[in-house]
Design a protein around this motif. Structure first.
Motif, PDB file in Angstrom:
ATOM      1  N   THR A 107      42.645  42.523  39.840  1.00 38.57           N
ATOM      2  CA  THR A 107      42.379  41.477  40.824  1.00 38.57           C
ATOM      3  C   THR A 107      42.499  40.103  40.179  1.00 38.57           C
ATOM      4  N   ARG A 108      42.541  39.086  41.032  1.00 37.90           N
ATOM      5  CA  ARG A 108      42.635  37.724  40.522  1.00 37.90           C
ATOM      6  C   ARG A 108      41.393  37.377  39.701  1.00 37.90           C
ATOM      7  N   GLU A 109      40.241  37.816  40.155  1.00 39.59           N
ATOM      8  CA  GLU A 109      39.011  37.548  39.409  1.00 39.59           C
ATOM      9  C   GLU A 109      39.058  38.197  38.032  1.00 39.59           C
ATOM     10  N   ASP A 132      47.252  36.655  42.885  1.00 42.76           N
ATOM     11  CA  ASP A 132      46.461  37.287  43.939  1.00 42.76           C
ATOM     12  C   ASP A 132      45.965  38.621  43.385  1.00 42.76           C
ATOM     13  N   ASP A 133      45.575  39.514  44.249  1.00 45.14           N
ATOM     14  CA  ASP A 133      45.006  40.783  43.777  1.00 45.14           C
ATOM     15  C   ASP A 133      46.058  41.856  43.506  1.00 45.14           C
TER      16      ASP A 133
END
Length: 994
Positions: A239-241, A57-58
């Protein structure tokens, strides 16, 4: 050869290519135990092929049984930091990391320095979206600049720090005590649930897993506490991204990492997977060959990558900015060098034990040599000394330590270039840093895997591990970079500011700047562009004027030298500006009208441009009561203007009669307003309807008082009034001063176009910087210029407007450009005017751009604000070349540096044309090379009378899509020659196909 496709979900990342191949086998019928055993072996093989990313997750991610968190560290430019500031930067990472090693367990960390290509198209689209009323050319201008940045491979440096929080199964390392690690009994992992889950698992061969929300929440709390303990590093959570990009990056080498289209759009759930990376590669002895495939065309792209290990460091390393190892790799090597540093923080007791054992082993070896009759060599003696010093430091400071291995990765489009880069990197590190880099053979795949976030594979290169102080990471200045310019802030969940237009380059990094990003971040409303003539300040100012006006910012320019007017003429009329008759029509104000033979080649641009020549205009246009906000302000401005016109000495001699005359004419006005109110008008309507006082009336009143004194024979009054009436009567006829006097003065027309340029043709700037040394003509010119600035600031003070793009009502952004600003700021009244304009600018979204050769007066404005407890009003400074050390010392404080900072003073004197020092809104200071990008902008911003005619000898194409990059023009001598050929006058659009 290996083929790998990583997919991620709440459950896993796994090898799809191999799974699908296994699923397609075994089409024959099997029976009984044999079939079940084969199925079990297949499922086990598939599970073993998984890369163990199980959750992200973030704030946290789970890799195998390990739980990690990450921080994205900001890049801080260090080019002009003082010794104390550099020391603080070097100590920052150590202070943060020491807080993690206060427990009784080791803490595993992973530092990555990587380079992310700038997705300039997104930048351009966002910039176009925030513009008030962008023209089609403005949108194209930014899109073409985005293409330009991507074409030259602009990249942004990313510094990532990953910290292992602990283990789901309670391991031997982590940031909290083992008994405090979050867990769930019985187990955090649950098997397949339900018929649908069973079917999915059968199809994929990979069981979905379940991580307890309660345990994840507890791990998230641990991560939050880690981030708080590292707040001194000013990092933001990974972050996940960003994690997915960090996973993909090592597997692309120098190839661009395509944006992830899915991960940001939805959460991972049971049996949900997202494509993370799809690649194939070859594990060679000395390098890795990475293949990527275009998703549309299927075309294969190849990159070659190799990793080197720091095998030998100097026995003693003295901290120096120029040889800090991470900074050196980033800024002194011609190609990108990525850094991968795996290190373990060791608590003080364990660190002490390790150091004592090392020292003991070395001492034993020395004793053995002595006992056997051999003389211990110098190298061993030095090792014993260093080990003893380390033990002494540990005992004295009770400090934790770390065990680290530092690796450097380079990539290239082919093997030959890869080998060249590898040799250069080894040579430079050896020569400049005295560091030996080695390339382990047959270990490149594991070294590549080690760059992936999470637990690292076992590497048989332990001899290159270093036991050392925690300060080693900070001493390398890992976050030192060259980032400058616009940097949006996030406050209370809101994003303040944006990334503005490309203005140039700081090293390898693009620098973006927009006038209104400062006020958007609640910073001051001023921009200063300072520098000696010929240094490039005018080109930057003209470029910003073009960009801002085309974006929808309402721009007003005070243009004493007509540089801005000339730019508008060229962009509007093209090569016709070289015609001998063009200047005459420009002075007459008839360009583009039926009375002129010169018609615009870009009608749209010229229709949004107004050039006003004040000296050719009507008298009284600068009457103080005409340009002031109200009558009271007009009276104060009238005093300042008369003081400026006459000089301090003469004004003091006539001040009393002047003050009395002003009181009389203001009294007439107030009486007329009261009478209008008594007749039924509102006070507001009366103030608007009753004619304001005029400076002409003040002079008339002084003359009337003198005539009355003569008539009455009042010698004392005659003595006081004679000089006043003589000076003021003459003043009404003098150049510049006559602009302030008229019986019925009329204001300039309302400024409603994108661009209004107020010129003062024939204006001569004062040669002296001290107003006391100005001659009468220079005083008149300077005072008129101050009045024009006051006029400009009032013209920009408008109300709310309807946005033509969104339809919403708001404040339209505005900008006031003041060229030769030192003429205004040289006097105290002028500085007061600038202070008011700068303070009010933030409220009215009106930025004041001060273009000047003298910085001392701007420093005084900033200092006065600081002494009064206010914030600096000049949010950004661009300082170009200074001719002397004395002038450079005056500029240094404007950059936020000490006036005796030799590094800054020397740099300001050595700057080339078009290169400057920038202080941005974050108070960062660095060197910027201004980049005009387009040949047409170069021609439009040329203020050199020798080169300008040739450059402006060709009509600029109507559309920015047809403009020429400067790089292309330089590579095409024929195009450069064609640019010097003049086009016929009066032929609109004749070069649209150029």
């Amino acid at each position: 050869m290996f083929m790998l496709i990583l997919l991620g979900g709440a459950a896993a990342f796994f090898v799809v290519a191999m799974i699908m191949a296994a699923a397609s086998k075994g089409k024959g019928q099997g029976q009984g135990t044999r079939k079940q055993a084969a199925t079990q072996r297949t499922k086990t093989a598939r599970e073993e092929l998984r890369l163990p990313y199980r959750y992200a997750d973030d704030m946290i991610f789970v890799h195998g049984n390990s739980v990690w968190t990450g921080l994205v560290l900001p890049t801080a430019i260090d080019e002009y930091l003082s010794a104390a500031e550099l020391q603080s930067m070097a100590e920052g990472p150590a202070r943060g990391l020491l807080s993690l090693a206060r427990g009784d367990r080791n803490v595993e960390c992973h530092y990555r320095k990587v380079y992310q290509p700038i997705t300039a198209l997104n930048w351009a689209e966002e910039l176009n979206a925030v513009a008030w009323d962008p023209t089609e050319n403005y949108k194209a201008y930014n899109l073409r600049k985005a293409e330009y940045q991507e074409r030259i491979g602009a990249m942004r440096e990313r510094n990532i720090l990953l910290v292992k929080l602990g283990s789901l199964k309670r391991g031997d390392s982590g940031v909290v005590a083992e008994e405090d690690e979050p867990h769930e009994d019985p187990g955090l992992l649950r098997g397949v649930r339900g018929v649908a889950d069973q079917a999915a698992a059968t199809a994929t061969g990979v069981n979905d897993e379940y991580l307890s929300p309660m345990a994840l929440a507890e791990w998230t709390q641990v991560a939050t506490e880690v981030h708080e303990s590292l707040e001194g590093l000013h990092g933001t959570p990974l972050t996940r991204e960003e994690l997915v990009w960090l996973i993909r990056k090592p597997l692309h080498g120098e190839l661009p990492v395509p944006p992830e289209p899915v991960l940001g759009s939805r959460a991972w759930g049971p049996d949900q997977f997202d494509l993370v990376v799809d690649f194939s590669g070859e594990n060679r002895k000395t390098h890795i060959v990475l293949h990527q495939y275009d998703e549309v065309t299927g075309e294969r792209q190849t990159s070659y990558t190799t990793t080197l290990v720091a095998a030998n460091w100097p026995a003693e390393t003295r901290f120096r900015q120029s040889t800090a190892w991470a900074r050196y790799a980033a800024q002194h090597v011609e190609f990108p060098v990525e850094i991968d540093m795996r290190f373990t923080l060791i608590p003080y007791p364990k660190f002490k034990d390790r150091a004592d054992k090392i020292r003991g082993n070395l001492v034993d070896e020395m004793n053995d040599m002595a006992n056997s009759g051999r003389q211990p060599d110098t190298k061993l003696a030095h090792q014993v000394t260093r080990a003893q010093n380390l033990c002494d430091d540990i005992d004295e400071h009770k400090m934790p330590g770390m065990e680290a291995q530092i690796r450097f990765t380079v990539s290239a489009p082919d093997v030959k270039e890869l080998e060249r880069r590898r040799r250069i990197l080894e040579m430079q590190f050896k020569q400049d840093l005295k560091v030996t880099l080695l390339r382990p053979t047959r270990q490149q795949w594991r070294l590549l895997q080690s760059q992936l976030p999470g637990d690292a594979p076992k590497l048989p290169i332990a001899p290159y591990l270093r036991l050392q102080e925690v300060e080693q990471l900070g001493a390398g200045l890992p976050t030192a970079g060259t980032e400058l310019g616009d940097n949006p802030e996030h406050r209370s969940g809101k994003r303040l500011g944006w990334v503005g237009n490309l203005v140039g380059w700081a090293g390898k990094m693009p620098v973006h700047y927009s006038l209104h990003v400062g006020p958007a971040r609640n910073d001051g409303g001023g921009l200063a562009i300072v520098g000696a003539s010929g240094g490039g300040k005018s080109s930057l100012a003209l470029q910003k004027f073009y960009e801002e006006s085309e974006s929808g910012v309402r721009c007003l320019v005070i243009d004493p030298k007509t540089d801005f007017a000339q730019m508008c003429y060229y962009l509007g009329f093209g090569a016709q500006v070289n015609d001998p008759g063009f200047a005459g029509d420009a002075e007459a104000g008839i360009l583009g009208t039926p009375q002129s033979r010169f018609q615009p080649v870009n009608r749209e641009f010229w229709n949004e441009t107004e050039v006003v020549d004040l000296l050719k205009g009507q008298a009284g246009v600068l009457d103080p009561w005409v340009i002031a906000r109200d009558v009271a302000s007009g009276r104060l401005l009238a005093e300042s203007m008369l003081r400026g016109f006459l000089g301090d000495e003469d004004y003091q001699r006539v001040r009393l009669p002047v003050i009395e005359a002003m009181a009389t004419v203001v009294g007439w006005y107030n009486s007329a307003v009261r009478q209008a109110v008594e007749q039924g008008m509102t006070a507001r309507d009366a103030a608007q309807q009753v004619p304001r006082p005029t400076l002409w009336q003040v002079v008339d009143e002084v003359v009337r008082a003198y005539d009355n004194a003569v008539a009455s024979g009042d010698r004392e009054a005659i003595k006081d009034l004679k000089l006043a009436q003589m000076l003021l009567t003459e003043l009404r006829t003098l150049p510049y001063a006559r602009l302030a006097f008229a019986e019925r003065p009329q204001p300039l027309s309302s400024m409603r176009k994108r661009r209004t340029v107020i010129t003062l043709r024939g204006f001569q700037s004062p040669s002296a910087t001290d107003p006391r040394n100005w001659n009468p003509a220079e005083r008149l010119a300077a005072t008129a210029l101050m009045a024009v600035v006051e006029l400009g600031s009032q013209m920009l003070d408008v109300g709310y407007e309807k946005n033509p793009v969104t339809g919403e009502v708001g404040l339209r952004p505005k900008a006031l450009f003041v060229d030769e600003a030192y003429v205004v700021t040289a006097t105290e009244s002028g500085r007061d005017l600038m202070r008011r304009a700068l303070k009010q600018g933030r409220s009215y979204l009106a930025v004041t751009v001060l273009i000047t050769q003298q910085a001392i007066d701007l420093v005084q404005i900033e200092d006065s604000e600081a002494r009064s407890g206010g914030a600096n009003q000049i949010h950004t400074v661009f300082a170009f070349k200074q001719k002397s050390a004395q002038e450079a010392a005056l500029v240094a404080p404007l950059l936020g540096r000490a006036e005796d900072d030799r590094k800054v003073i020397d740099a300001l004197q050595d700057l080339r044309t078009g290169v400057c020092l920038q202080r941005d809104a974050d108070k960062r200071v660095g060197t910027v090379a201004v980049d005009l990008v387009f040949q047409e902008i170069l021609a439009a911003t040329d203020t050199n009378g020798t080169t300008r005619p040739a450059r402006q000898g060709k009509n600029p194409p109507l559309s920015v899509w047809e403009w020429t990059y400067l790089q292309e023009a330089a590579a095409d001598p024929a195009a450069t020659a064609r640019a010097a050929e003049p086009a016929p006058a009066g032929t609109p659009g004749s070069t649209s196909a150029a």
